[in-house]
Design an enzyme around this catalytic site. Sequence first.
Site, short mmCIF file in Angstrom:
data_model
loop_
_atom_site.label_atom_id
_atom_site.label_comp_id
_atom_site.label_asym_id
_atom_site.label_seq_id
_atom_site.Cartn_x
_atom_site.Cartn_y
_atom_site.Cartn_z
CE LYS A 149 -3.58 2.82 0.27
NZ LYS A 149 -4.51 2.77 1.31
CE LYS A 184 -2.11 7.69 7.54
NZ LYS A 184 -2.47 6.28 7.16
#
Length: 301
Positions: A171, A240
């Site tokens: 991811k 993030k």
Amino acid sequence: MRVGFVGLGDMGLPMARRLLAAGYEVIAWNRSPAPLATLAAEGATAATTPAQVMAEAELVGLCLSSHEAVATIAFGADGLFSAPTIKAQAIADFSTGAADATRDFARRAAAQGIAWIDAPVSGGVAAAETGALIVFAGGTEAGLKALEPLFAAVSARVTHMGGSGSGQVTKICNQMIVAANVIAIAETTAFARKAGVDVTALAPALAGGFADSAPLRIFGPRMARQTFKPRLGAIGLMRKDAELVQDLASQIGADVPLIDAARAVYDRVEAHPDLSFDSDLSALVRLYEDEIAILDEGFDP
């Protein structure tokens, strides 16, 4: 089968709805009450704590903002593993977080006989709404097998990438491309507008060529029209994820100059008067187009 779901944000709420649509009994929990009330009105059971979800559901899905949030919800006070009796057999963590944190979660879950699969997703809100998410899975074959009913309801494809943490690494690779791509689209939109091009025609004109991508098709028209709602992805979450890339790159000795540059752009949002980290990714175009009149009368980043 009763399926639990914790985390009803932009992605989690439509994923939980897919479980209801698939015919499962759903017990859900969310930190803020409004999305939980919405899902309960649609047929789900509203749990009072994450522990109740763990005690009553056979399978559990998590979709939270960070691995820090996952740690609190799973192992903190009233967390999943605080349940006096645990019915759940396996947990799919759809959140995006650090691989080393995920490995720790999996070890702690395995000590109690529960499979923990890191299963971060790609595809955005539209794919969550249609059950067409792409899942990058890390963990045991047995854990993936147990979670097949949950995955079938929310995803179009699950790829087992290897042991615990490998789904998160995959991811992060996905986010390296997306984080840079969204900024490139914002810069290109502003550049084209200033050069006199009809930017509302830009994404359709580029469709099918080498510059085409899902982010261009989704965010390009929104940037062109400066329409930023409903939110399809928060700037802060992409920031993030860029930070996760930088942290892992530091650990393994990888060079990521493009992500370093992208992170610097995301950091600029904090000082911008019209933006916040809660703004939609489409609003990044405002970093480059401050002098452009706001085209959407309902502008609210």
